[in-house]
Design a protein around this motif. Structure first.
Motif, PDB file in Angstrom:
ATOM      1  N   GLY A   1      26.496  48.670  -3.255  1.00 25.17           N
ATOM      2  CA  GLY A   1      27.617  47.764  -3.001  1.00 25.17           C
ATOM      3  C   GLY A   1      27.998  46.943  -4.211  1.00 25.17           C
ATOM      4  N   GLY A   2      27.028  46.655  -5.055  1.00 23.83           N
ATOM      5  CA  GLY A   2      27.276  45.929  -6.290  1.00 23.83           C
ATOM      6  C   GLY A   2      27.589  44.456  -6.096  1.00 23.83           C
ATOM      7  N   GLU A   3      28.064  43.858  -7.174  1.00 24.03           N
ATOM      8  CA  GLU A   3      28.348  42.425  -7.189  1.00 24.03           C
ATOM      9  C   GLU A   3      29.487  42.047  -6.248  1.00 24.03           C
ATOM     10  N   ALA A   4      30.457  42.926  -6.076  1.00 19.13           N
ATOM     11  CA  ALA A   4      31.581  42.630  -5.177  1.00 19.13           C
ATOM     12  C   ALA A   4      31.081  42.459  -3.744  1.00 19.13           C
ATOM     13  N   LEU A   5      30.123  43.273  -3.346  1.00 17.52           N
ATOM     14  CA  LEU A   5      29.564  43.157  -2.001  1.00 17.52           C
ATOM     15  C   LEU A   5      28.776  41.864  -1.854  1.00 17.52           C
ATOM     16  N   VAL A   6      28.031  41.473  -2.877  1.00 19.83           N
ATOM     17  CA  VAL A   6      27.278  40.214  -2.833  1.00 19.83           C
ATOM     18  C   VAL A   6      28.244  39.051  -2.606  1.00 19.83           C
ATOM     19  N   LEU A   7      29.353  39.055  -3.317  1.00 19.99           N
ATOM     20  CA  LEU A   7      30.344  37.979  -3.159  1.00 19.99           C
ATOM     21  C   LEU A   7      30.967  37.998  -1.765  1.00 19.99           C
TER      22      LEU A   7
END
Length: 189
Positions: free
Chosen positions: A74-80
């Motif tokens: 998911g990467g950083e976009a998913l974390v946000l």
């Protein structure tokens, strides 16, 4: 003949009412937050988060039992997005001390057994039975789930090269070695 039709119609009505009552009486409510989280997750079912799939990870997040930074695909976009949905502070991606990599199949060793195709959660491996298989590099998440089932060990993990689409800015105030980004970071100098 009319009696048989009426008997079947009465039985159908009775069982329909019974099913309708059972659906209302024994209804199981799902967790709406877990459903929203699950819809945000990439559905790769890779297990890199420490859970057997995306739904168990979503349920753990909804209960507050896990962090929002465990999904590498998911990467950083998913974390946000998860931080925003759950009202938590964004946390840097958790990297398990491994270089981002993708699977590569040695064409001289591949016997076309299709076991790797069945194991790949994102369908990044293509091929047919008794034919050479290949990996779609852009689809591979590097989960390494294709390695154990391969009977001839023809699959190797190749580190990803740093290029423009994969490059990430270093986090402010941290050295590149401290960065929790799953992708290598360039020096600022």
């Amino acid at each position: 003949m009319l009696a048989a039709i009426l008997a079947i119609a009465a039985l159908a009505a009775f069982f329909g009412l019974l099913l309708g009552y059972s659906a209302i009486r024994f209804r199981v409510e799902g967790d709406p937050i877990a459903d929203q989280i699950d819809s945000l997750l990439p559905q790769t079912q890779c297990g890199q988060c420490g859970h057997p799939g995306c739904r168990p990870y979503a349920e753990a997040l909804a209960k507050g039992e896990d962090d929002v930074n465990k999904c590498l695909p998911g990467g950083e976009a998913l974390v946000l997005a998860l931080s925003d949905l759950l009202g938590r502070e964004p946390v840097a991606m958790e990297v398990k001390e491994k270089v981002p990599s993708v699977a590569m199949i040695d064409p001289t060793l591949c016997i076309g057994c299709t076991l790797c195709l069945q194991a790949c959660p994102v369908d990044a491996i293509i091929g047919a039975a008794k034919q050479l298989h290949g990996v779609l590099i852009d689809e591979c998440t590097g989960c390494e789930l294709c390695l154990p089932p391969c009977p001839v060990q023809c699959i190797r993990m190749r580190p990803l090269t740093e290029d423009i689409p994969r490059w990430r800015w270093p986090y402010p105030g941290k050295q590149p070695s401290d960065t929790a980004s799953p992708v290598p970071v360039r020096d600022a100098a």
